[in-house]
Design a protein around this motif. Sequence first.
Motif, PDB file in Angstrom:
ATOM      1  N   SER A   1      -3.317  -0.376  10.106  1.00  0.00           N
ATOM      2  CA  SER A   1      -1.859  -0.252  10.125  1.00  0.00           C
ATOM      3  C   SER A   1      -1.176  -1.617  10.004  1.00  0.00           C
ATOM      4  N   SER A   2      -1.705  -2.613  10.708  1.00  0.00           N
ATOM      5  CA  SER A   2      -1.101  -3.952  10.682  1.00  0.00           C
ATOM      6  C   SER A   2      -1.222  -4.594   9.303  1.00  0.00           C
ATOM      7  N   PHE A   3      -2.415  -4.534   8.720  1.00  0.00           N
ATOM      8  CA  PHE A   3      -2.590  -5.105   7.387  1.00  0.00           C
ATOM      9  C   PHE A   3      -1.778  -4.328   6.353  1.00  0.00           C
ATOM     10  N   GLY A   4      -1.738  -3.009   6.475  1.00  0.00           N
ATOM     11  CA  GLY A   4      -0.939  -2.214   5.556  1.00  0.00           C
ATOM     12  C   GLY A   4       0.527  -2.596   5.597  1.00  0.00           C
ATOM     13  N   ARG A   5       1.048  -2.763   6.807  1.00  0.00           N
ATOM     14  CA  ARG A   5       2.458  -3.153   6.955  1.00  0.00           C
ATOM     15  C   ARG A   5       2.707  -4.530   6.332  1.00  0.00           C
ATOM     16  N   SER A   6       1.793  -5.453   6.554  1.00  0.00           N
ATOM     17  CA  SER A   6       1.937  -6.801   5.996  1.00  0.00           C
ATOM     18  C   SER A   6       1.954  -6.768   4.469  1.00  0.00           C
ATOM     19  N   LEU A   7       1.039  -6.010   3.872  1.00  0.00           N
ATOM     20  CA  LEU A   7       0.979  -5.915   2.412  1.00  0.00           C
ATOM     21  C   LEU A   7       2.251  -5.270   1.854  1.00  0.00           C
ATOM     22  N   PHE A   8       2.717  -4.221   2.519  1.00  0.00           N
ATOM     23  CA  PHE A   8       3.920  -3.519   2.073  1.00  0.00           C
ATOM     24  C   PHE A   8       5.155  -4.411   2.181  1.00  0.00           C
ATOM     25  N   GLU A   9       5.312  -5.087   3.315  1.00  0.00           N
ATOM     26  CA  GLU A   9       6.517  -5.874   3.552  1.00  0.00           C
ATOM     27  C   GLU A   9       6.626  -7.060   2.603  1.00  0.00           C
ATOM     28  N   ARG A  10       5.492  -7.506   2.075  1.00  0.00           N
ATOM     29  CA  ARG A  10       5.518  -8.609   1.107  1.00  0.00           C
ATOM     30  C   ARG A  10       5.542  -8.118  -0.339  1.00  0.00           C
ATOM     31  N   GLY A  11       5.792  -6.828  -0.514  1.00  0.00           N
ATOM     32  CA  GLY A  11       5.966  -6.285  -1.852  1.00  0.00           C
ATOM     33  C   GLY A  11       4.701  -6.171  -2.667  1.00  0.00           C
ATOM     34  N   LEU A  12       3.550  -6.112  -2.004  1.00  0.00           N
ATOM     35  CA  LEU A  12       2.287  -6.068  -2.738  1.00  0.00           C
ATOM     36  C   LEU A  12       1.846  -4.655  -3.108  1.00  0.00           C
ATOM     37  N   THR A  13       2.519  -3.649  -2.569  1.00  0.00           N
ATOM     38  CA  THR A  13       2.251  -2.264  -2.992  1.00  0.00           C
ATOM     39  C   THR A  13       3.460  -1.411  -2.607  1.00  0.00           C
ATOM     40  N   PRO A  14       4.232  -0.958  -3.573  1.00  0.00           N
ATOM     41  CA  PRO A  14       5.523  -0.322  -3.278  1.00  0.00           C
ATOM     42  C   PRO A  14       5.412   1.150  -2.900  1.00  0.00           C
ATOM     43  N   GLY A  15       6.458   1.651  -2.288  1.00  0.00           N
ATOM     44  CA  GLY A  15       6.556   3.074  -1.987  1.00  0.00           C
ATOM     45  C   GLY A  15       5.359   3.586  -1.205  1.00  0.00           C
ATOM     46  N   SER A  16       4.802   4.699  -1.674  1.00  0.00           N
ATOM     47  CA  SER A  16       3.626   5.278  -1.007  1.00  0.00           C
ATOM     48  C   SER A  16       2.346   4.964  -1.776  1.00  0.00           C
ATOM     49  N   SER A  17       2.363   3.875  -2.543  1.00  0.00           N
ATOM     50  CA  SER A  17       1.190   3.501  -3.334  1.00  0.00           C
ATOM     51  C   SER A  17       0.183   2.744  -2.477  1.00  0.00           C
ATOM     52  N   GLY A  18      -1.040   2.655  -2.987  1.00  0.00           N
ATOM     53  CA  GLY A  18      -2.089   1.888  -2.327  1.00  0.00           C
ATOM     54  C   GLY A  18      -2.783   2.671  -1.236  1.00  0.00           C
ATOM     55  N   ASN A  19      -3.997   2.254  -0.938  1.00  0.00           N
ATOM     56  CA  ASN A  19      -4.759   2.875   0.137  1.00  0.00           C
ATOM     57  C   ASN A  19      -5.820   1.914   0.658  1.00  0.00           C
ATOM     58  N   ILE A  20      -6.234   2.165   1.890  1.00  0.00           N
ATOM     59  CA  ILE A  20      -7.192   1.311   2.596  1.00  0.00           C
ATOM     60  C   ILE A  20      -8.226   2.207   3.256  1.00  0.00           C
ATOM     61  N   SER A  21      -9.480   1.792   3.216  1.00  0.00           N
ATOM     62  CA  SER A  21     -10.515   2.507   3.956  1.00  0.00           C
ATOM     63  C   SER A  21     -11.429   1.523   4.663  1.00  0.00           C
ATOM     64  N   VAL A  22     -12.030   1.986   5.745  1.00  0.00           N
ATOM     65  CA  VAL A  22     -13.019   1.201   6.497  1.00  0.00           C
ATOM     66  C   VAL A  22     -14.192   2.118   6.797  1.00  0.00           C
ATOM     67  N   ARG A  23     -15.394   1.627   6.532  1.00  0.00           N
ATOM     68  CA  ARG A  23     -16.588   2.427   6.818  1.00  0.00           C
ATOM     69  C   ARG A  23     -17.052   2.164   8.244  1.00  0.00           C
ATOM     70  N   LEU A  24     -17.372   3.227   8.959  1.00  0.00           N
ATOM     71  CA  LEU A  24     -17.762   3.151  10.367  1.00  0.00           C
ATOM     72  C   LEU A  24     -19.285   3.092  10.511  1.00  0.00           C
ATOM     73  N   ASP A  25     -19.735   2.772  11.707  1.00  0.00           N
ATOM     74  CA  ASP A  25     -21.172   2.604  11.940  1.00  0.00           C
ATOM     75  C   ASP A  25     -21.967   3.882  11.695  1.00  0.00           C
ATOM     76  N   ASP A  26     -21.322   5.049  11.875  1.00  0.00           N
ATOM     77  CA  ASP A  26     -22.038   6.308  11.680  1.00  0.00           C
ATOM     78  C   ASP A  26     -22.036   6.779  10.227  1.00  0.00           C
ATOM     79  N   GLY A  27     -21.507   5.939   9.324  1.00  0.00           N
ATOM     80  CA  GLY A  27     -21.455   6.285   7.916  1.00  0.00           C
ATOM     81  C   GLY A  27     -20.175   6.974   7.501  1.00  0.00           C
ATOM     82  N   GLY A  28     -19.361   7.393   8.478  1.00  0.00           N
ATOM     83  CA  GLY A  28     -18.060   7.974   8.169  1.00  0.00           C
ATOM     84  C   GLY A  28     -17.041   6.895   7.847  1.00  0.00           C
ATOM     85  N   TRP A  29     -15.821   7.319   7.569  1.00  0.00           N
ATOM     86  CA  TRP A  29     -14.774   6.367   7.204  1.00  0.00           C
ATOM     87  C   TRP A  29     -13.485   6.663   7.962  1.00  0.00           C
TER      88      TRP A  29
END
Length: 226
Positions: A11-39
Amino acid sequence: MSEAKLRESISSFGRSLFERGLTPGSSGNISVRLDDGGWLVTPTNASLGFLDPARIARLDAGGHLLSGDPPTKEIPLHSALYETRGGARAIVHLHSTHSVALTMLPEIDPRSALPPMTPYYLMRCGQTALLPYFRPGDPAVADAIRGLAGRYSSVLLANHGPVVASDTLEAAVFATEELEETARLYLLLRGLNPRYLSPDQVADLVKVFGLTLPEHAHADEDPHDH
């Protein structure tokens, strides 16, 4: 890092990227892989600037939704990158202006979309592949990613945007920002005959920082054919 902290970090990185105009509107996405193989992955039609950590989608290793809002339609893209980049633990996909503009230029080499302009571009992004256009969410993009055989951590999707994988979320965000700034430099300097890093300077970076750059020796091989 706990799942709760990862959700806050997304959420923090997403807000930073959005506020600096690096991905407008509802564009862009982020994922993180977890230790159990899920995301953990950002929801579909969600602005990166206004993510609710509790509503970020939790998927199992097979990509099935366990909790949270329905995930981004770009799941095939993320899945193929995790599959082929074994050490990847986070992926950032943006619609950043200069990176998208770069993909539309006729001279761009699909095996190396940007020349060696700065040391930090090579250190954080390596080389960048350019894939042809796929409509957002098209499962065929996964085959195109697999065709790169894990050689690239940073990829540009034609007329769409960058997608970058790394071993941490922070590193993936920083690499995506570096790619955007390098694309901006390229556009600023286009047609001005700029001085890029020499082969010896690139070789020094590879040696000192242990970089692994994709093979670029086979000019007759088109990654789109894989």
